[in-house]
Motif scaffolding. Structure first.
Motif, PDB file in Angstrom:
ATOM      1  N   PHE A 100       0.827  -1.210   0.000  1.00  0.00           N
ATOM      2  CA  PHE A 100       0.000   0.000   0.000  1.00  0.00           C
ATOM      3  C   PHE A 100       0.865   1.264   0.000  1.00  0.00           C
ATOM      4  O   PHE A 100       0.477   2.277  -0.579  1.00  0.00           O
ATOM      5  N   GLY A 101       2.020   1.225   0.636  1.00  0.00           N
ATOM      6  CA  GLY A 101       2.903   2.394   0.695  1.00  0.00           C
ATOM      7  C   GLY A 101       3.325   2.903  -0.673  1.00  0.00           C
ATOM      8  O   GLY A 101       3.645   4.076  -0.841  1.00  0.00           O
ATOM      9  N   LYS A 102       3.310   2.029  -1.652  1.00  0.00           N
ATOM     10  CA  LYS A 102       3.697   2.424  -3.012  1.00  0.00           C
ATOM     11  C   LYS A 102       2.578   3.194  -3.726  1.00  0.00           C
ATOM     12  O   LYS A 102       2.793   3.788  -4.762  1.00  0.00           O
ATOM     13  N   VAL A 103       1.387   3.214  -3.147  1.00  0.00           N
ATOM     14  CA  VAL A 103       0.229   3.874  -3.759  1.00  0.00           C
ATOM     15  C   VAL A 103       0.492   5.361  -4.011  1.00  0.00           C
ATOM     16  O   VAL A 103       0.124   5.891  -5.059  1.00  0.00           O
ATOM     17  N   LEU A 104       1.121   6.028  -3.063  1.00  0.00           N
ATOM     18  CA  LEU A 104       1.334   7.473  -3.234  1.00  0.00           C
ATOM     19  C   LEU A 104       2.186   7.803  -4.447  1.00  0.00           C
ATOM     20  O   LEU A 104       2.116   8.908  -4.968  1.00  0.00           O
ATOM     21  N   GLY A 105       2.973   6.870  -4.909  1.00  0.00           N
ATOM     22  CA  GLY A 105       3.801   7.106  -6.080  1.00  0.00           C
ATOM     23  C   GLY A 105       3.058   6.992  -7.403  1.00  0.00           C
ATOM     24  O   GLY A 105       3.599   7.330  -8.449  1.00  0.00           O
ATOM     25  N   LYS A 106       1.825   6.535  -7.356  1.00  0.00           N
ATOM     26  CA  LYS A 106       1.048   6.386  -8.588  1.00  0.00           C
ATOM     27  C   LYS A 106       0.777   7.742  -9.225  1.00  0.00           C
ATOM     28  O   LYS A 106       0.296   8.662  -8.571  1.00  0.00           O
ATOM     29  N   LYS A 107       1.077   7.848 -10.518  1.00  0.00           N
ATOM     30  CA  LYS A 107       0.845   9.102 -11.235  1.00  0.00           C
ATOM     31  C   LYS A 107      -0.628   9.497 -11.216  1.00  0.00           C
ATOM     32  O   LYS A 107      -0.959  10.677 -11.189  1.00  0.00           O
ATOM     33  N   SER A 108      -1.508   8.509 -11.201  1.00  0.00           N
ATOM     34  CA  SER A 108      -2.946   8.810 -11.219  1.00  0.00           C
ATOM     35  C   SER A 108      -3.412   9.492  -9.929  1.00  0.00           C
ATOM     36  O   SER A 108      -4.491  10.079  -9.896  1.00  0.00           O
ATOM     37  N   LEU A 109      -2.600   9.456  -8.877  1.00  0.00           N
ATOM     38  CA  LEU A 109      -2.980  10.078  -7.602  1.00  0.00           C
ATOM     39  C   LEU A 109      -2.207  11.359  -7.291  1.00  0.00           C
ATOM     40  O   LEU A 109      -2.478  12.002  -6.278  1.00  0.00           O
ATOM     41  N   LYS A 110      -1.266  11.750  -8.142  1.00  0.00           N
ATOM     42  CA  LYS A 110      -0.373  12.852  -7.791  1.00  0.00           C
ATOM     43  C   LYS A 110      -1.093  14.179  -7.528  1.00  0.00           C
ATOM     44  O   LYS A 110      -0.639  14.967  -6.726  1.00  0.00           O
ATOM     45  N   ASP A 111      -2.224  14.399  -8.159  1.00  0.00           N
ATOM     46  CA  ASP A 111      -2.961  15.637  -7.925  1.00  0.00           C
ATOM     47  C   ASP A 111      -4.167  15.424  -7.016  1.00  0.00           C
ATOM     48  O   ASP A 111      -4.991  16.314  -6.844  1.00  0.00           O
ATOM     49  N   LYS A 112      -4.250  14.236  -6.400  1.00  0.00           N
ATOM     50  CA  LYS A 112      -5.434  13.898  -5.612  1.00  0.00           C
ATOM     51  C   LYS A 112      -5.189  13.691  -4.127  1.00  0.00           C
ATOM     52  O   LYS A 112      -6.113  13.795  -3.332  1.00  0.00           O
ATOM     53  N   VAL A 113      -3.944  13.413  -3.722  1.00  0.00           N
ATOM     54  CA  VAL A 113      -3.741  13.050  -2.315  1.00  0.00           C
ATOM     55  C   VAL A 113      -2.287  13.243  -1.873  1.00  0.00           C
ATOM     56  O   VAL A 113      -1.371  13.173  -2.690  1.00  0.00           O
ATOM     57  N   THR A 114      -2.140  13.510  -0.597  1.00  0.00           N
ATOM     58  CA  THR A 114      -0.838  13.491   0.060  1.00  0.00           C
ATOM     59  C   THR A 114      -1.063  12.939   1.465  1.00  0.00           C
ATOM     60  O   THR A 114      -2.197  12.826   1.917  1.00  0.00           O
ATOM     61  N   SER A 115       0.008  12.581   2.130  1.00  0.00           N
ATOM     62  CA  SER A 115      -0.133  12.018   3.475  1.00  0.00           C
ATOM     63  C   SER A 115       0.855  12.681   4.421  1.00  0.00           C
ATOM     64  O   SER A 115       1.868  13.228   4.003  1.00  0.00           O
ATOM     65  N   ARG A 116       0.516  12.603   5.699  1.00  0.00           N
ATOM     66  CA  ARG A 116       1.409  13.085   6.755  1.00  0.00           C
ATOM     67  C   ARG A 116       1.309  12.128   7.932  1.00  0.00           C
ATOM     68  O   ARG A 116       0.248  11.582   8.229  1.00  0.00           O
ATOM     69  N   ASN A 117       2.428  11.978   8.608  1.00  0.00           N
ATOM     70  CA  ASN A 117       2.451  11.215   9.845  1.00  0.00           C
ATOM     71  C   ASN A 117       1.548  11.922  10.841  1.00  0.00           C
ATOM     72  O   ASN A 117       1.483  13.159  10.868  1.00  0.00           O
ATOM     73  N   ILE A 118       0.852  11.166  11.665  1.00  0.00           N
ATOM     74  CA  ILE A 118      -0.087  11.760  12.630  1.00  0.00           C
ATOM     75  C   ILE A 118       0.626  12.715  13.582  1.00  0.00           C
ATOM     76  O   ILE A 118       0.038  13.693  14.066  1.00  0.00           O
ATOM     77  N   ASN A 119       1.918  12.487  13.826  1.00  0.00           N
ATOM     78  CA  ASN A 119       2.696  13.391  14.688  1.00  0.00           C
ATOM     79  C   ASN A 119       2.771  14.797  14.100  1.00  0.00           C
ATOM     80  O   ASN A 119       2.857  15.777  14.843  1.00  0.00           O
ATOM     81  N   THR A 120       2.732  14.899  12.777  1.00  0.00           N
ATOM     82  CA  THR A 120       2.729  16.211  12.121  1.00  0.00           C
ATOM     83  C   THR A 120       1.461  16.979  12.499  1.00  0.00           C
ATOM     84  O   THR A 120       1.512  18.188  12.746  1.00  0.00           O
ATOM     85  N   PHE A 121       0.344  16.279  12.562  1.00  0.00           N
ATOM     86  CA  PHE A 121      -0.913  16.940  12.936  1.00  0.00           C
ATOM     87  C   PHE A 121      -0.853  17.450  14.376  1.00  0.00           C
ATOM     88  O   PHE A 121      -1.371  18.521  14.673  1.00  0.00           O
ATOM     89  N   GLU A 122      -0.205  16.704  15.240  1.00  0.00           N
ATOM     90  CA  GLU A 122      -0.038  17.163  16.621  1.00  0.00           C
ATOM     91  C   GLU A 122       0.767  18.461  16.655  1.00  0.00           C
ATOM     92  O   GLU A 122       0.392  19.424  17.334  1.00  0.00           O
ATOM     93  N   LYS A 123       1.839  18.511  15.884  1.00  0.00           N
ATOM     94  CA  LYS A 123       2.667  19.724  15.817  1.00  0.00           C
ATOM     95  C   LYS A 123       1.868  20.892  15.242  1.00  0.00           C
ATOM     96  O   LYS A 123       1.972  22.023  15.723  1.00  0.00           O
ATOM     97  N   LEU A 124       1.059  20.622  14.213  1.00  0.00           N
ATOM     98  CA  LEU A 124       0.230  21.678  13.611  1.00  0.00           C
ATOM     99  C   LEU A 124      -0.797  22.202  14.607  1.00  0.00           C
ATOM    100  O   LEU A 124      -0.979  23.429  14.717  1.00  0.00           O
ATOM    101  N   VAL A 125      -1.472  21.320  15.308  1.00  0.00           N
ATOM    102  CA  VAL A 125      -2.465  21.727  16.300  1.00  0.00           C
ATOM    103  C   VAL A 125      -1.808  22.622  17.348  1.00  0.00           C
ATOM    104  O   VAL A 125      -2.352  23.679  17.721  1.00  0.00           O
ATOM    105  N   ASN A 126      -0.631  22.244  17.803  1.00  0.00           N
ATOM    106  CA  ASN A 126       0.073  23.025  18.834  1.00  0.00           C
ATOM    107  C   ASN A 126       0.560  24.373  18.312  1.00  0.00           C
ATOM    108  O   ASN A 126       0.652  25.325  19.074  1.00  0.00           O
ATOM    109  N   LYS A 127       0.862  24.456  17.013  1.00  0.00           N
ATOM    110  CA  LYS A 127       1.392  25.707  16.444  1.00  0.00           C
ATOM    111  C   LYS A 127       0.285  26.653  15.996  1.00  0.00           C
ATOM    112  O   LYS A 127       0.453  27.863  15.996  1.00  0.00           O
ATOM    113  N   MET A 128      -0.868  26.112  15.634  1.00  0.00           N
ATOM    114  CA  MET A 128      -1.932  26.966  15.108  1.00  0.00           C
ATOM    115  C   MET A 128      -2.723  27.566  16.252  1.00  0.00           C
ATOM    116  O   MET A 128      -3.307  28.585  16.177  1.00  0.00           O
TER     117      MET A 128
END
Length: 174
Positions: free
Chosen positions: A146-174
């Motif tokens: 499944f990890g190889k899914v993000l490399g699919k050209k058909s998804l390049k303009d449709k999705v990105t991902s972030r580690n959940i820890n990034t969301f914690e940092k964003l919540v704390n900074k915003m």
């Protein structure tokens, strides 16, 4: 309104950018209170413009400045907090948890891909309020089927991902 722009494909495969320069592009495009979180393309800012117009404006500014085809996804501060709070997986030392952000309905595409992928032990995927969450053991993120899914050209303009820890940092900074 406060937002975070999640840039796709930053500092991978030859698309290298300094976050200070990205912030400068956002400032020049009229955004306020611009800052970055980590070097993976998470830009927080304020704007009174409508989300759809912001996306187009910022993608064009990034594409023009860095000479690449920019894709970004916007989430408000409230949406980011919801993504963080609705994480369905318990934190475990040996696992990563990712949240996928993208165009409407992309979570359903991701779920189909996940269901069809071979999985490692305790690898899980689920959708909560239109967000696809993925739990995978550390060391298997890029090797996972499944990890190889993000490399699919058909998804390049449709999705990105972030580690959940990034969301914690964003919540704390915003």
């Amino acid at each position: 309104m406060k937002y975070c722009a999640f840039l796709r494909g930053v500092n991978v495969k030859g698309t290298n950018m300094k976050m200070a320069e990205v912030c400068k592009v956002f400032n020049e495009a009229g955004m306020k209170e611009v800052g970055s979180v980590l070097a993976s393309g998470n830009i927080i800012f304020s704007s009174g413009e409508k989300e759809k117009e912001l996306k187009l404006k910022l993608e064009k500014a990034m594409s023009d400045h860095f000479s690449y085809e920019a894709y970004l996804f916007l989430k408000s501060d409230k949406e980011i907090e919801e993504i963080w709070n609705k994480n369905p997986f318990e934190k475990k030392d040996n696992f990563h948890i990712y949240a996928f952000i993208g165009s409407p309905e992309v979570e359903n595409t991701l779920m189909k891909e996940f269901e069809n992928a071979s999985k490692t032990e305790d690898e899980k995927g689920t959708i909560v309020d239109h967000v696809f969450y993925w739990q995978v053991s550390k060391g298997n993120t890029l090797d996972s089927s499944f990890g190889k899914v993000l490399g699919k050209k058909s998804l390049k303009d449709k999705v990105t991902s972030r580690n959940i820890n990034t969301f914690e940092k964003l919540v704390n900074k915003m």
